[in-house]
Design an enzyme around this catalytic site. Structure first.
Site, mmCIF file in Angstrom:
data_model
loop_
_atom_site.group_PDB
_atom_site.id
_atom_site.type_symbol
_atom_site.label_atom_id
_atom_site.label_comp_id
_atom_site.label_asym_id
_atom_site.label_seq_id
_atom_site.Cartn_x
_atom_site.Cartn_y
_atom_site.Cartn_z
ATOM 1 N N GLY A 23 25.210 64.935 -1.471
ATOM 2 C CA GLY A 23 26.025 64.085 -2.325
ATOM 3 C C GLY A 23 25.250 62.950 -2.955
ATOM 4 O O GLY A 23 24.088 63.104 -3.363
ATOM 5 N N ASP A 63 23.107 58.896 13.476
ATOM 6 C CA ASP A 63 24.513 58.555 13.272
ATOM 7 C C ASP A 63 24.581 57.043 13.077
ATOM 8 O O ASP A 63 24.242 56.279 13.991
ATOM 9 C CB ASP A 63 25.337 58.977 14.493
ATOM 10 N N VAL A 64 25.003 56.599 11.883
ATOM 11 C CA VAL A 64 24.981 55.163 11.607
ATOM 12 C C VAL A 64 25.945 54.384 12.486
ATOM 13 O O VAL A 64 25.847 53.151 12.579
ATOM 14 C CB VAL A 64 25.276 54.863 10.121
ATOM 15 N N TYR A 157 40.243 54.655 4.775
ATOM 16 C CA TYR A 157 39.153 54.596 3.808
ATOM 17 C C TYR A 157 39.250 53.333 2.954
ATOM 18 O O TYR A 157 38.255 52.617 2.772
ATOM 19 C CB TYR A 157 39.186 55.844 2.936
ATOM 20 N N LYS A 161 36.460 50.259 3.039
ATOM 21 C CA LYS A 161 35.697 49.870 1.847
ATOM 22 C C LYS A 161 36.012 48.434 1.431
ATOM 23 O O LYS A 161 35.125 47.719 0.937
ATOM 24 C CB LYS A 161 35.968 50.847 0.704
ATOM 25 N N THR A 192 30.921 65.531 -5.613
ATOM 26 C CA THR A 192 30.334 65.738 -4.297
ATOM 27 C C THR A 192 31.286 66.584 -3.459
ATOM 28 O O THR A 192 32.398 66.909 -3.884
ATOM 29 C CB THR A 192 30.121 64.389 -3.579
#
Length: 259
Positions: A23, A63-64, A157, A161, A192
């Site tokens: 992506g 993995d963040v 989400y 954000k 994406t």
């Protein structure tokens, strides 16, 4: 490549990109490599090497949401290249999609862990690095139009954000006097796997799905190259004719698409 046109990237500059396996992250990695940046790329799966290049590119599975693993990766990049000049927190997930009342607690938690906590960890790690060596740095946290627009079905989400925008505003104020410039960058709609998931979501779970189907039908997308050009211009100087306000923290890449 367009991403590098008119932008003087310093020789030997190093950028980290999270979520670089596909992506937008993969597109940023390819554009940054073409611009001459040395790269530290990570994602849950080891990212591909842009253009098949390996010299000047470090790749790892990270993995963040695991702060220790992300810090270990950052330290490895510094050990290899001496410093990090630019850090892009791009890793993110969309799920859970649907009414918040129907979402699993585990799904909500995972979204916040990746989209917000992962950005917080990466931002803190980079800020500490900038304090550890001479010179400033550029932090780009990938945000979304969903930070400001309340889409039904995207509660986690949108919330994550919105948190990215505010976290970046605070960090920019805290770190400006130390030479760290921080930006929250909404890329617009890019084709994406995430967009494919959005279009495949039934309208009863995501009422705005038909709008994204129409964006796909009409081809009104931004490109990763356009986003990369904007990010590089923020970081390393002006492109011909650009009118970017580098004193602003929250930015949206202009384009034909929208969120």
């Amino acid at each position: 490549m367009a991403a590098a046109r008119g932008i003087a990237v310093p020789a030997g500059a190093v950028a980290v990109v999270t979520g670089a396996s596909r992506g937008l992250g993969a597109g940023l990695a390819a554009a940054f490599a073409s611009a001459g940046l040395r790269l530290g790329l990570c994602a849950r799966h080891v990212p591909p090497s842009p253009g098949g290049r390996d010299p000047g590119i470090t790749r790892a599975s990270v993995d963040v949401a695991d702060a220790d693993a992300l810090e270990k990766f950052a330290n490895h990049v510094v050990e290899k290249y001496g410093r990090i000049d630019m850090w892009v927190n791009n890793a993110g997930i969309l799920e859970p999609v649907g009414a918040l009342r129907d979402a699993s607690f585990a799904g909500i938690r995972r979204n916040i862990e990746v989209n917000l906590m992962g950005v917080a960890y990466g931002s803190a790690i980079f800020a500490r690095h900038v304090h550890s060596r001479p010179g400033g740095g550029i932090l780009v946290n990938v945000s979304s139009g969903a930070a400001k627009h309340p889409y039904e079905g995207w509660a986690a989400y949108c919330a994550s954000k919105a948190g990215v925008d505010q976290l970046t505003e605070v960090l920019a104020a805290e770190e400006a006097r130390f030479g760290l410039r921080a930006y929250a960058l909404a890329p617009g709609v890019i084709e994406t796997d995430m967009q494919a998931l959005v279009r495949a979501t039934p309208p009863e779970r995501f009422p705005a799905a038909p709008r994204f189907v129409e964006l796909h039908r009409s081809g009104r997308f931004n490109s990763a190259e356009r986003v990369a050009s904007y990010a590089l211009s923020l970081a390393f100087g002006e492109s011909p004719g650009d009118d970017i306000d580098r004193d602003a923290v929250v930015h949206r890449v202009p384009g034909r698409g929208g969120e």
